[in-house]
Enzyme design. Structure first.
Site: not given
Ligand code: GCW
Length: 724
Positions: A384, A355, A310, A412, A379, A186-187, A406
């Site tokens: 994001d 958000r 999510e 991405e 994060k 993923e990504r 993180e």
């Molecule tokens: O960065 C976003 C991404 C998802 C990712 C999610 C996360 C693993 O679009 O692909 O899922 O956040 O950090 O959980």
């Protein structure tokens, strides 16, 4: 016939050299290229004439093997190891407690500063001879010291008077692989997942060993093998025996294995009716599962968990909260010495507050309630992994709960593996940010290394950019992002410039005429991508799902906070997200000094301007330009910066191989085309609101807005597989 033979020979030579060139990419920063004969080779040869290196454990023999491989390649001559310390030993490599007393005495001061993973590299006089010593408290320290000596040699550093004492400032330095069990990532933009589950446990790919070497060389000591959008199957015996095989390889390089734990696993693979963390059966299930894992992997690190985020399952599905969920797993791990790393990446489509505020609002009330082997992973920014975000307000706000940083190493939102973007510049900006939570100087780095609040555990995680591409990371310069993440996890106070220099020297060349301009290009590349994608605080204006390319117009997704228009809020009057007291009041989540600073557009750093403010198109920027002209000029500046990168790389041609030159050149052409695409699509869209002309110097778009809106990429890389 003779011509034919010559032709075949030439073709063979070319293909071999091309193949060997590709193999050069595979070697990362561990190429150990031959050092030009001269004083340096002499100096280093004197040091390694006779190496006393008792290597009784896997870790020590891996360190010894690294020397045995690297030194002859770099010096062009064999080296001699001896198991006995003799008068003619020129290099002594041994743990502290195996040193002769005279050396122990000599190094007492240094060792007082060295922690269990640290090392010393010191030249000294022993038995009336000049010798060099690498020593440490543990085998791992010796391993790290050995890699550092080799790195110093690759950089042609002066080792005659070397006196180096170094220890990691962060305890857990980990990669998060968002790798799925079907080997999709993923990504991920560098091929498939490294982990060939189908062939494990019997088949141990050389890549696993080279992965471990590369990580040990930069001090990474933990790896989470699976995606945070977790698959419970990885916790079944069929997969645990495969995980065990990987752990057995990584242990010899000081790397602990963690797994992602799907919160509903007791139901999906345990046959229980519930996954409620307060249910005794569920607790027992996690206790038993954890014990089963530790039977196979005695040094298992623990679980990384994405819960109630999510759509992932979590404690809230059972009316419980994050503390209930995390502490249940923590209790299962505690007796084994394992940790729970619980992600705070939470936001809900049912919550219509900003958000950017939701994680802080949800987690602050839990501060101090987590068990002592729980770390909350946050994060770097509150939305994001954007090209730029202000640091997440949770850093410094949680005072009794250790926070793991993180970062995202995979790109991405930063151009996948086609854009050259040197991310340690971004990481450094975040780490150096002052939270003001304990007055000035309360940097994010101090939150993460645990020194600000004397936390017991410190963790820095990076979402990996590694795949099974021959060069591991897709873009050759993306290797510098893996390298730089590791170096900053080891020491979050290092400069991104020093790291870039280290990496360039170890990977390409020590020639200053190459290093200086290419380093400058790397250091400027992050600002370039911000300029041509999201200037002046704009954010999350990417096309849906794959996040490949611009989509500022997107407004058709069910979740408002997935729509780019939610973030830029462009209208006839102006643009930007009002997060001040007159808007979402997200600024209240920062320390008062910053809250005040961010509430006023005049004191808000312009790089965050439209993150915090909705401003009229004619708002006057510090440089006297209107906001509209300023945005347009930033987009143009980003395109110009990519052109500058291309010019720099053209001048670098004499210092790199043809293959290295061509590969980066082709990628820079993609980057230029896409930078223009971003500029043109975004400016045409925003112009439909501002109704203002492009200022002089900003190139006219090559397509219409309608054409940009019509672009579709059904197979863009890295998106989450349908099944997950
Ligand atoms: O960065 C976003 C991404 C998802 C990712 C999610 C996360 C693993 O679009 O692909 O899922 O956040 O950090 O959980």
């Amino acid at each position: 016939m003779k011509q034919l033979k010559t032709l075949i020979l030439i073709v063979t030579l070319i293909t071999t050299s091309a193949k060997s060139q590709h193999l050069e990419d595979y070697k990362l920063w561990l190429k150990y290229s031959k050092i030009e004969s001269g004083p340096k080779v002499q100096e280093y040869s004197n040091i390694v004439t006779k190496i006393y290196f008792p290597a009784g454990t896997d870790v020590l023999s891996n360190a010894k093997n690294e020397l045995a491989t690297a030194l002859p390649q770099m010096l062009g001559k064999p080296v001699v190891f001896s198991e006995h310390m003799e008068t003619e030993s020129s290099l002594i490599i041994a743990p502290y407690d195996q040193l002769p007393n005279t050396l122990k005495k000599q190094f007492e001061k240094e060792f007082a500063k060295v922690n269990d993973e640290g090392f010393i590299i010191k030249s000294t006089v022993f038995n009336n001879k000049n010798i060099t010593v690498i020593s440490a408290r543990t085998d791992i320290g010796i391993l790290y010291g050995t890699f550092r000596l080799l790195n110093l040699m690759q950089m042609n550093e002066n080792l005659e008077e070397v006196s180096l004492t170094d220890s990691p400032k962060i305890e857990v330095r980990m990669l998060n692989h968002w790798d799925n069990l079907d080997r999709s990532v993923e990504r991920g933009y560098a091929g498939f997942s490294l982990w060939n589950w189908q062939k494990l446990p019997e088949y141990i790919d050389q890549r696993y060993i080279d992965y471990a070497r590369a990580n040990a060389s930069i001090g990474i000591n933990a790896t989470v093998l699976t995606n945070v959008n977790a698959n419970a199957l990885v916790l079944t015996p069929m997969y645990l025996e495969k995980v065990e095989a990987l752990a057995n390889v990584f242990r010899g390089y000081g790397i602990q294995v963690y797994l992602t734990a799907r919160f509903s696993a007791p139901m999906e693979i345990g046959g229980l009716e519930t996954a409620d963390p307060l249910n005794v059966e569920v607790q027992q299930w996690w206790n038993d599962k954890t014990a089963e894992i530790y039977k196979r992997i005695p040094d298992f690190g623990g679980f990384l968990v994405k819960a109630n985020s999510e759509g992932q399952p979590g404690p809230q599905n059972y009316g419980r909260n994050h503390v209930d969920g995390a502490n249940m797993m923590a209790k299962a791990l505690k007796s084994h010495g394992g940790n729970v790393i619980w992600r705070a990446f939470v936001y809900s489509e049912h919550d219509d507050t900003d958000r950017a505020k939701q994680a802080y609002s949800e987690f602050l009330p839990y501060d101090g309630n987590f068990d002592d082997n729980v770390v909350v992973q946050v994060k770097n920014g509150a939305i994001d992994f954007q090209p730029r975000e202000p640091f997440h307000p949770m850093f410094g706000a949680l005072k009794e709960t250790p926070i793991a940083m993180e970062f995202q190493i995979t790109q991405e939102y930063l151009g996948f593996s086609t854009h050259l973007v040197y991310l340690p510049k971004l990481f450094e900006e975040v780490l150096d940010a002052d939270t003001y939570q304990k007055g000035p100087g309360s940097t994010v780095a101090k939150v993460i290394d645990g020194s600000l609040y004397n936390n017991t555990i410190s963790v820095m995680a990076g979402v990996s950019n590694i795949g099974n591409d021959l060069n591991w990371t897709g873009h050759p310069f993306a290797q510098a992002n893996w390298y730089g993440f590791g170096r900053l996890a080891w020491d979050p106070y290092l400069s991104s410039e020093k790291i870039a220099e280290e990496w360039l020297r170890a990977t390409y060349s020590n020639d200053e005429n190459f290093i200086s301009p290419v380093k400058k290009m790397m250091l400027m590349s992050r600002e370039a991508v911000v300029n041509y994608m999201n200037p002046l605080g704009l954010h999350h204006i990417f096309d849906t799902g794959h996040h490949y390319g611009p989509g500022p117009w997107v407004d058709n997704l069910s979740r408002p906070d997935w729509n780019p228009v939610y973030y830029h809020k462009a209208d006839e009057k102006g643009i930007g997200f009002d997060r001040t007291t007159s808007g979402s009041n997200a600024t209240e989540q920062y320390a008062p000094f910053l809250e005040k600073k961010f509430n006023d557009p005049k004191t808000t750093p312009e790089k965050y301007l439209l993150w915090f403010h909705h401003l009229p198109w004619d708002y006057q920027l510090k440089n006297g330009k209107t906001l509209w002209n300023g945005i347009a000029e930033k987009y143009q500046e980003g395109v110009d910066q990519v052109n500058d990168m291309i010019t720099t790389w053209e001048k670098a041609k004499p210092y790199v191989t043809n293959h290295e030159y061509e590969e980066v050149s082709m990628l820079l052409q993609i980057q230029l085309r896409e930078a223009k695409w971003w500029r043109d699509a975004c400016l045409l869209y925003f112009q439909s609101f501002s109704k203002r002309p492009l200022p002089n110097g900003v190139e006219k778009p090559s397509k219409t807005l309608k054409e940009y809106k019509s672009l579709k990429f059904p197979f863009a890389p890295g998106i989450r597989p349908r099944w997950n």
